[in-house]
Design a protein around this motif. Structure first.
Motif, PDB file in Angstrom:
ATOM      1  N   UNK A 200       0.840  -1.114   0.117  1.00  0.00           N
ATOM      2  CA  UNK A 200       0.112   0.038  -0.102  1.00  0.00           C
ATOM      3  C   UNK A 200       0.939   1.198  -0.083  1.00  0.00           C
ATOM      4  N   UNK A 201       2.236   1.053  -0.084  1.00  0.00           N
ATOM      5  CA  UNK A 201       3.143   2.307  -0.033  1.00  0.00           C
ATOM      6  C   UNK A 201       3.929   2.083  -1.234  1.00  0.00           C
ATOM      7  N   UNK A 202       3.428   1.070  -2.150  1.00  0.00           N
ATOM      8  CA  UNK A 202       4.248   1.203  -3.613  1.00  0.00           C
ATOM      9  C   UNK A 202       3.537   1.965  -4.476  1.00  0.00           C
ATOM     10  N   UNK A 203       4.608   1.979  -5.817  1.00  0.00           N
ATOM     11  CA  UNK A 203       3.871   2.886  -6.673  1.00  0.00           C
ATOM     12  C   UNK A 203       2.883   2.204  -7.444  1.00  0.00           C
ATOM     13  N   UNK A 204       2.507   1.033  -7.032  1.00  0.00           N
ATOM     14  CA  UNK A 204       1.216   0.245  -7.690  1.00  0.00           C
ATOM     15  C   UNK A 204       0.151   0.216  -6.789  1.00  0.00           C
ATOM     16  N   UNK A 205       0.118   0.936  -5.587  1.00  0.00           N
ATOM     17  CA  UNK A 205      -0.922   1.145  -4.535  1.00  0.00           C
ATOM     18  C   UNK A 205      -2.360   1.388  -5.191  1.00  0.00           C
TER      19      UNK A 205
ATOM     20  N   UNK B 182      -3.875 -29.678  -8.495  1.00  0.00           N
ATOM     21  CA  UNK B 182      -4.194 -30.898  -7.561  1.00  0.00           C
ATOM     22  C   UNK B 182      -5.545 -30.995  -6.953  1.00  0.00           C
ATOM     23  N   UNK B 183      -6.273 -29.693  -6.869  1.00  0.00           N
ATOM     24  CA  UNK B 183      -7.568 -29.555  -6.419  1.00  0.00           C
ATOM     25  C   UNK B 183      -8.735 -29.995  -7.414  1.00  0.00           C
ATOM     26  N   UNK B 184      -8.290 -29.839  -8.654  1.00  0.00           N
ATOM     27  CA  UNK B 184      -9.328 -30.004  -9.752  1.00  0.00           C
ATOM     28  C   UNK B 184     -10.012 -31.171  -9.742  1.00  0.00           C
ATOM     29  N   UNK B 185      -9.179 -32.528  -9.589  1.00  0.00           N
ATOM     30  CA  UNK B 185      -9.890 -33.852  -9.690  1.00  0.00           C
ATOM     31  C   UNK B 185     -11.145 -33.972  -8.442  1.00  0.00           C
ATOM     32  N   UNK B 186     -11.005 -33.143  -7.714  1.00  0.00           N
ATOM     33  CA  UNK B 186     -12.057 -33.116  -6.308  1.00  0.00           C
ATOM     34  C   UNK B 186     -13.393 -32.431  -6.644  1.00  0.00           C
ATOM     35  N   UNK B 187     -13.392 -31.650  -7.852  1.00  0.00           N
ATOM     36  CA  UNK B 187     -14.399 -30.640  -8.315  1.00  0.00           C
ATOM     37  C   UNK B 187     -15.845 -31.262  -8.060  1.00  0.00           C
ATOM     38  N   UNK B 188     -16.062 -32.693  -8.150  1.00  0.00           N
ATOM     39  CA  UNK B 188     -17.335 -33.301  -8.133  1.00  0.00           C
ATOM     40  C   UNK B 188     -17.691 -33.608  -6.865  1.00  0.00           C
ATOM     41  N   UNK B 189     -16.709 -33.798  -6.013  1.00  0.00           N
ATOM     42  CA  UNK B 189     -16.745 -34.218  -4.600  1.00  0.00           C
ATOM     43  C   UNK B 189     -17.085 -32.860  -3.682  1.00  0.00           C
ATOM     44  N   UNK B 190     -16.424 -31.697  -4.347  1.00  0.00           N
ATOM     45  CA  UNK B 190     -16.687 -30.363  -3.620  1.00  0.00           C
ATOM     46  C   UNK B 190     -18.113 -30.034  -3.835  1.00  0.00           C
ATOM     47  N   UNK B 191     -18.559 -30.120  -5.332  1.00  0.00           N
ATOM     48  CA  UNK B 191     -19.612 -29.710  -5.889  1.00  0.00           C
ATOM     49  C   UNK B 191     -19.054 -28.715  -7.036  1.00  0.00           C
ATOM     50  N   UNK B 192     -19.177 -29.207  -8.170  1.00  0.00           N
ATOM     51  CA  UNK B 192     -18.859 -28.340  -9.465  1.00  0.00           C
ATOM     52  C   UNK B 192     -19.601 -26.991  -9.407  1.00  0.00           C
ATOM     53  N   UNK B 193     -21.003 -26.949  -8.906  1.00  0.00           N
ATOM     54  CA  UNK B 193     -21.872 -25.718  -8.867  1.00  0.00           C
ATOM     55  C   UNK B 193     -21.322 -24.648  -7.630  1.00  0.00           C
ATOM     56  N   UNK B 194     -20.401 -25.243  -6.951  1.00  0.00           N
ATOM     57  CA  UNK B 194     -20.055 -24.300  -5.853  1.00  0.00           C
ATOM     58  C   UNK B 194     -18.682 -23.637  -5.719  1.00  0.00           C
ATOM     59  N   UNK B 195     -17.928 -24.191  -6.843  1.00  0.00           N
ATOM     60  CA  UNK B 195     -16.586 -23.379  -7.205  1.00  0.00           C
ATOM     61  C   UNK B 195     -16.584 -22.312  -7.838  1.00  0.00           C
ATOM     62  N   UNK B 196     -15.796 -20.969  -7.256  1.00  0.00           N
ATOM     63  CA  UNK B 196     -15.592 -19.901  -7.793  1.00  0.00           C
ATOM     64  C   UNK B 196     -14.191 -19.380  -7.974  1.00  0.00           C
ATOM     65  N   UNK B 197     -13.671 -19.645  -9.275  1.00  0.00           N
ATOM     66  CA  UNK B 197     -12.359 -19.030  -9.603  1.00  0.00           C
ATOM     67  C   UNK B 197     -12.248 -17.495  -9.237  1.00  0.00           C
ATOM     68  N   UNK B 198     -10.905 -17.308  -8.492  1.00  0.00           N
ATOM     69  CA  UNK B 198     -10.554 -15.725  -8.580  1.00  0.00           C
ATOM     70  C   UNK B 198      -8.918 -15.539  -8.694  1.00  0.00           C
ATOM     71  N   UNK B 199      -8.847 -14.431  -8.896  1.00  0.00           N
ATOM     72  CA  UNK B 199      -7.431 -14.004  -9.401  1.00  0.00           C
ATOM     73  C   UNK B 199      -6.510 -13.310  -8.083  1.00  0.00           C
ATOM     74  N   UNK B 200      -7.314 -13.079  -7.099  1.00  0.00           N
ATOM     75  CA  UNK B 200      -6.771 -12.199  -6.062  1.00  0.00           C
ATOM     76  C   UNK B 200      -6.096 -10.952  -6.415  1.00  0.00           C
ATOM     77  N   UNK B 201      -6.444 -10.508  -7.379  1.00  0.00           N
ATOM     78  CA  UNK B 201      -5.783  -8.897  -7.833  1.00  0.00           C
ATOM     79  C   UNK B 201      -6.337  -7.977  -6.691  1.00  0.00           C
ATOM     80  N   UNK B 202      -5.284  -6.976  -6.351  1.00  0.00           N
ATOM     81  CA  UNK B 202      -4.079  -6.806  -6.797  1.00  0.00           C
ATOM     82  C   UNK B 202      -2.874  -7.268  -6.104  1.00  0.00           C
TER      83      UNK B 202
END
Length: 411
Positions: free
Chosen positions: A50-55, A308-328
């Motif tokens: 939060x102090x950098x030029x990219x803040x 390594x998490x992707x093969x678990x997607x149906x056990x997690x619930x495919x309709x439950x999973x939301x991808x995120x970039x965590x920007x910035x």
């Protein structure tokens, strides 16, 4: 010409933003302006990013839209990042020594929420802002939920962590029922973000390592607190989103919770034993089992989902999973989100990629996919591109999504 049907509508379910420190002042009630000036004059920001030029990525709307679009992302769920007025750090559970200090911090959170409403309005339909609350005063929290919903913050609320020793009731306490009730009534998602629930450990090298090992576990606790506390039984429309805590842990934890639930409920129906008292009243208070609650009420902001998490997607619930970039954040996938998506989702059926990369987030947070379609047609990654794994990991990528040992796999 590539159409929107050929491209993936990518919605990041985990981004962060906030105002530059002094820009919060106009959003404070005027009676706090002199106190804010004195506080801001002596405040030293503890966060290097939060102090950098990219803040200014946190508050520069045009730069942010341009960088996200260059990364293939057309909409975002916006969690907080900068320091609200009168807080020593971004932690909502920082110790509150006096009632006056609590009132000032509420004023600071309201200022952030009001700034965020304007920030989201600057990009209509493309930002779902997550409002901040405190748990020290449930009535004020309920009022702020209603304000946030009425003013376009469709991302819901950020549920503060309750680490051991915080001095406020645990999340399973019925004292929070008015909060769960208003969120269920208004369709407001309750978000619990990773990193906010750990107890203070200090700054020794070992303490920092222990924090990294334990921080996601402490964040997971909100799930079993609300489940065993019966919050979803009393408020069936309540939705909980667990964000940036990984996703591979979910199937095993649900099995563990179902095991304890079944064991304790069974013990409660038997003659008095050492264990029977632990299950007394549990079935009536909870209603459904933990696994059933997950399927009906819970979602995961999986952020930069690892291969390594992707093969678990149906056990997690495919309709439950939301991808995120965590920007910035440095640990986010920017500017290599396309590569991160390809690394995780290459070889999957197109409809599965579409759901995890954006469709699920649209459903949970109320994004209009038709409104986003023209933007996706301009900047979204082609499904054909996402179907192929990257030939190599970008050399300067900083996200754990690209950590050594994460093999490039096709599922």
């Amino acid at each position: 010409m590539t159409s929107s049907a050929d491209r993936c509508t990518v919605i990041s379910a985990d981004c962060h933003a906030g105002a530059d420190l002094l820009d919060y002042k106009p959003y404070l009630a005027t009676r706090y302006h002199d106190e804010f000036d004195a506080w801001a004059a002596g405040y030293v920001n503890p966060y290097e990013d939060l102090l950098a030029d990219t803040a200014d990525r946190n508050w520069n709307s045009e730069r942010r839209l341009a960088e996200l679009e260059a990364d293939g992302i057309v909409a975002e769920v916006v969690f907080p990042n900068t320091i609200p007025p009168f807080f020593p750090s971004a932690s909502l559970m920082a110790p509150v020594p006096t009632r006056e200090e609590l009132e000032r911090r509420w004023a600071g959170l309201r200022a952030h929420n009001r700034w965020l409403a304007d920030f989201c309005a600057a990009a209509p339909g493309r930002r779902a802002g997550v409002a901040q609350i405190l748990l020290n005063d449930v009535e004020q929290a309920v009022r702020e939920v209603r304000w946030a919903r009425d003013h376009g913050l469709t991302g819901g609320i950020l549920l503060p962590g309750v680490p051991p020793g915080s001095g406020i009731p645990e999340l399973y306490s019925p004292v929070y029922d008015p909060l769960w009730a208003v969120c269920a009534e208004l369709g407001v998602p309750v978000n619990h973000h990773g990193g906010s629930a750990s107890p203070p450990l200090g700054e020794e090298p070992a303490a920092r390592a222990v924090f990294m090992v334990e921080t996601t576990w402490f964040s997971h606790r909100a799930l079993w607190h609300l489940v065993f506390g019966g919050a979803f039984h009393r408020h069936p429309a309540l939705r909980l989103v667990l964000t940036e805590q990984g996703s591979g842990w979910i199937p095993g934890v649900l099995e563990m919770l179902d095991y304890y639930h079944g064991r304790l409920v069974a013990a409660a129906g038997r003659a008095a034993t050492a264990e029977s008292r632990f299950g007394t009243g549990l079935a009536a208070a909870m209603g459904a089992s933990p696994g059933e609650v997950w399927r009906e009420n819970c979602y995961v902001g999986a952020s930069f989902m690892r291969p390594h998490e992707v093969p678990l997607r149906h056990r997690i619930g495919l309709e439950k999973i939301m991808w995120g970039s965590d920007y910035p954040h440095d640990e986010g996938t920017w500017p290599y989100s396309r590569e991160g998506l390809r690394l995780a989702y290459a070889g999957l059926p197109r409809e599965e990629v579409a759901a995890m990369a954006g469709g699920n987030a649209a459903r949970v947070y109320g994004f209009d996919m038709e409104l986003l379609a023209p933007h996706a047609a301009r900047v979204g990654p082609a499904f054909a591109e996402l179907a192929e794994p990257p030939a190599e990991v970008p050399a300067d990528a900083t996200s754990p999504a690209f950590a050594p040992g994460g093999k490039v796999r096709v599922w």
